[in-house]
Write a protein that holds these residues in place. Structure first.
Motif, short mmCIF file in Angstrom:
data_model
loop_
_atom_site.label_atom_id
_atom_site.label_comp_id
_atom_site.label_asym_id
_atom_site.label_seq_id
_atom_site.Cartn_x
_atom_site.Cartn_y
_atom_site.Cartn_z
N MET A 170 3.86 2.11 10.14
CA MET A 170 2.91 1.05 9.83
C MET A 170 1.47 1.52 10.12
O MET A 170 0.56 1.26 9.31
CB MET A 170 3.24 -0.18 10.69
N TYR A 187 1.22 -0.12 1.70
CA TYR A 187 2.11 -1.14 2.26
C TYR A 187 3.39 -1.28 1.44
O TYR A 187 4.45 -1.65 1.98
CB TYR A 187 1.39 -2.49 2.37
N THR A 188 3.30 -1.02 0.14
CA THR A 188 4.51 -1.13 -0.67
C THR A 188 5.51 -0.04 -0.28
O THR A 188 6.70 -0.31 -0.09
CB THR A 188 4.18 -1.03 -2.17
N VAL A 190 5.74 1.58 2.54
CA VAL A 190 6.32 1.27 3.86
C VAL A 190 7.47 0.28 3.71
O VAL A 190 8.56 0.48 4.25
CB VAL A 190 5.26 0.68 4.82
N GLY A 191 7.20 -0.77 2.95
CA GLY A 191 8.23 -1.80 2.75
C GLY A 191 9.48 -1.21 2.12
O GLY A 191 10.60 -1.46 2.57
N PHE A 194 11.43 0.94 4.59
CA PHE A 194 12.19 0.13 5.55
C PHE A 194 13.41 -0.48 4.88
O PHE A 194 14.50 -0.47 5.45
CB PHE A 194 11.30 -0.98 6.14
N ILE C 68 5.43 -6.28 7.71
CA ILE C 68 5.13 -5.65 6.42
C ILE C 68 4.93 -6.72 5.35
O ILE C 68 4.02 -6.65 4.52
CB ILE C 68 6.25 -4.67 6.02
N TRP C 72 1.54 -7.28 3.34
CA TRP C 72 1.62 -7.16 1.89
C TRP C 72 1.00 -8.39 1.23
O TRP C 72 0.18 -8.29 0.33
CB TRP C 72 3.09 -7.01 1.47
#
Lengths: 216, 300, 219
Positions: A170, A187-188, A190-191, A194, C68, C72
């Motif tokens: 993160m 951020y995409t 990372v998502g 995960f 997250i 986002w």
């Protein structure tokens, strides 16, 4: 679309993130190991016949479970200024989830029938031997899937460690985003990472749960 | 506990009705187009089949039940007797064949000469003529005894609350539970629960009532009170009944006609005397012999 | 001023944060509960596509982290032209995340109402809507309350994350006080933990009262 999503940027951030995946995994497994040990301690304390011990354990579990992990992390961060942030992060995760695992252990222990205790006594087992040879070997296997679930939950909480400056996925994504203003990719990805790690694990746990249910 | 008084039925009324039923059954043989109010069976099964996956539980059932007729269904477990009732109550859908209620197809609509599958509204309308009492009572645990009985009249039939309660009280009086109306099902014995369930079904005034092994889930000492209530209803009412049971003596006392099902078929049928005294088929003889020897009774 | 007096003088600031925390918590809970019911019922639908859509939503939000999702929604959605306030983003993220968990609660509670209840309702000719409203839901509801209580406490804890998207909740206020009165930072955070604990305890009490009310009279 091209100004929203840039594949080159996505690839850049992907490689940066992959490099810190080990940090996330280490924090997860170390935190979980700590939670598993502490949780068992709380669970055993909870069963103590010495009332102050069981009461202390009860309120400890309640308190840790009903307060935010983020605030607990900040607290530990301030209270233990000399410790490396990674250690603080692992301690915070471990402490927080020990409260949940204590309840899981308790359920497992209570599910062992009374007759097992009586049989152990009849065979003149010491209290320690009763726990290690009779009760825990029966209490723990059925709760392994539930513990697996908590392992995944704990894994999904590791992004919080960025708040105490642990360099994990993160924080890398956030840093990348603020440098390049390419938050979307950062951020995409990372998502997605995960999800790719947690979803198959959760399917595995569900499979284990079903097998366990069939056995009983 | 106030048990309802059991009136012994006079043999006369029973004979009269049996004759009437025989007459109407003969009348039916004239032809399906000559329907009249008198001769229309309340329920008619034609070639009804039901399979669960590979297993065929009902292999083509033809059956007419006349208005007011009390039909007992006996047979070994897994012979399809419960499915017979569940298809009529629309708890399962038949795999083939036609079921009619008072001359109207339950799962189909007539379009010209042919039949098309019916919509839920049609099914609901026809279903309103059928009531059912379950083996495990299925009372609503979150409602009091009185509310269990008034629930459907108020919300399905849109009856004014006061009228519904009046009727419910009368019905609960009949089954001997008037002093328990404010209790919850959890506070009642099995026999009391089943009597509430009977009142709950009766208050909807169905044309036919299905009893699916109503005493099989009860402790032996509670069976009597439930059978007494069913018997009283049978004697007083002009409602038809389909009584699926393992209580042979009871079937004999109450039924106008007894069906013996085995292997998904109606193997034999006749008056109680014919079935119990002069069984023709070997399978029925074997089945009854097991009961006489005390092996076949009880619940599944 | 003694340390204690200083700490007390900081209370009004923390109370401002408390208001924001409660606001996010209550709004988030409402969104989560509504989504839990919608998705939970959709997962029981006759139609495959409806079940699939609900399962997709649930798996997606349970498969990734709340943090997250929050980031986002707050940082990425603006690039798609959806500029949400920090409050809206926080409520939305919490609602979507815990709604996904809640849908499992709704689904399993409904499934645990015995089949015989539906059958009895059919035998009394109740319509599907009536069956659900008067027979199934009143029996499923008491089963939902304890797990929903746990979920609301998780959601309350989750509200602390909104401090990371600039919303000035309890945690945010504590962070900012920390820089102004640095020698009291440990007591401030201890106090902060206690405040969260008290709110969580209040939630537990409310849920217990609800449970008691829902099961009144039943033996």
């Amino acid at each position: 679309m091209s100004d929203i999503w840039n594949w080159q940027t996505a690839a850049d951030v992907f490689w940066k993130l992959i490099k810190v995946v080990p940090v996330t995994l280490e924090a997860t497994f170390l935190g979980f190991a700590l939670a598993a040990v502490l949780g068992l301690v709380w669970a055993l304390m909870r069963r103590s016949r010495f009332r102050p011990v069981s009461v202390l354990s009860y309120w400890l579990i309640e308190f840790v479970r009903s307060t935010p992990l983020l605030v607990q992390l900040f607290f530990l961060y301030l209270a233990l200024p000399r410790f490396p942030v990674f250690v603080i992060g692992v301690t915070g995760l471990g402490l927080h989830y020990s409260a949940y695992l204590a309840e899981v252990y308790r359920g497992g222990i209570e599910a062992v029938s009374q007759g097992q205790w009586e049989a152990a006594r009849a065979l003149n087992f010491s209290p320690l031997k009763t726990w290690t040879r009779i009760i825990l070997p029966q209490a723990i296997p059925p709760i392994i899937p539930v513990m697996g679930n908590y392992l995944i939950v704990l894994f999904k909480e590791t992004p919080l460690l960025f708040a105490i400056n642990v360099v994990e996925m993160m924080s890398v994504a956030k840093k990348f985003g603020s440098h390049t203003f390419q938050y979307t990719e950062a951020y995409t990805i990372v998502g997605v990472l995960f999800f790719l790690m947690s979803y198959p694990s959760s399917l595995l746990v569900r499979w284990a749960e079903q097998r366990m249910a069939l056995k009983q | 506990m106030a048990l309802p008084k059991v009136l012994s039925r006079s043999e006369d009324t029973r004979k009269q009705r049996t004759q009437l039923i025989k007459k109407t059954q003969e009348g039916l043989k004239v032809g399906p187009n000559q329907r009249s109010a008198e001769t229309t069976p309340v329920v008619r099964y034609r070639g009804v089949k039901k399979s669960f996956g590979e297993v065929e539980v009902l292999k083509g059932i033809d059956l007419d039940i006349m208005p007011g007729e009390k039909v007992a269904v006996i047979g070994p477990s897994g012979s399809g007797k419960t499915t017979l009732a569940r298809l009529l109550m629309t708890l399962e859908r038949p795999s083939g064949g036609i079921i009619e209620v008072e001359g109207e197809p339950l799962y189909h609509k007539r379009v010209g000469e042919g039949l098309v599958p019916a919509d839920e509204r049609h099914i609901a309308r026809v279903r309103s003529k059928i009531g059912m009492v379950f083996q495990h009572f299925n009372l609503f645990p979150h409602r009091t005894v009185l509310q269990n009985v008034t629930e459907a009249p108020i919300h399905v039939k849109k009856m004014p609350r006061r009228l519904a309660e009046e009727k419910a009280r009368a019905m609960l009086e009949k089954v001997g539970l008037i002093e328990h109306i404010d209790k919850y099902p959890g506070q009642l014995s099995g026999g009391q629960k089943q009597r509430v369930a009977i009142a709950r079904a009766l208050v909807m005034e169905p044309k036919i009532m299905l009893f699916d092994e109503p005493t099989s889930a009860l402790d032996p000492e509670l069976v009597g009170e439930v059978l007494a209530v069913i018997k009283e209803i049978a004697e007083k009412g002009d409602m038809a009944m389909m009584l699926i049971t393992h209580e042979m003596q009871f079937a004999r006392e109450v039924a106008d006609r007894v069906l013996f099902t085995d292997g998904g078929k109606i193997v034999e049928q006749g008056t109680p005397e014919e079935i119990f005294e002069h069984p023709k088929s070997e399978r029925l003889q074997a089945f009854l012999a097991r009961f006489r020897n005390g092996f076949g009774g009880g619940s599944q | 001023m003694t340390s204690l007096e200083t700490l007390i003088s900081l209370l009004p600031t923390l109370m401002k944060g408390l208001v924001v925390t409660l606001e996010v918590f209550l709004l988030g809970s409402v969104v989560a509960a509504v989504l839990a019911f919608i998705a939970g019922l959709m997962r029981l639908s006759k139609f495959r596509i409806v079940r699939f859509l609900a399962a997709f939503y649930v798996e997606f939000f349970r498969g990734t982290s709340l943090l997250i999702q929050l980031f986002w929604i707050f940082y990425v959605l603006p690039f798609f032209g959806l500029d949400l306030s920090a409050l809206t983003a926080g409520v939305l993220a919490l609602g979507l995340n815990y709604g996904a968990y809640g849908s499992e609660v709704v689904r399993s509670a409904i499934l645990s109402v015995p089949r015989g209840q539906t059958e009895a309702a059919i035998a009394l000719n109740m319509s599907p809507v009536l069956r659900f409203r008067r027979i199934i839901l009143p029996q499923a509801w008491p089963l939902m309350i304890p797990p929903f209580g746990n979920l609301f406490i998780e959601l309350l804890k989750g509200t602390s994350l909104v401090s990371l998207i600039t919303l000035s909740d309890l945690t945010f206020q504590a962070m900012s006080l920390r820089t102004t009165v640095s020698k009291l930072e440990i007591p401030i955070f201890a106090l902060l933990l206690i405040i969260y604990f008290v709110i969580a305890y209040a939630v537990t009490l409310v849920m217990r009262a609800l449970e008691k009310k829902a099961t009144v009279g039943r033996a």
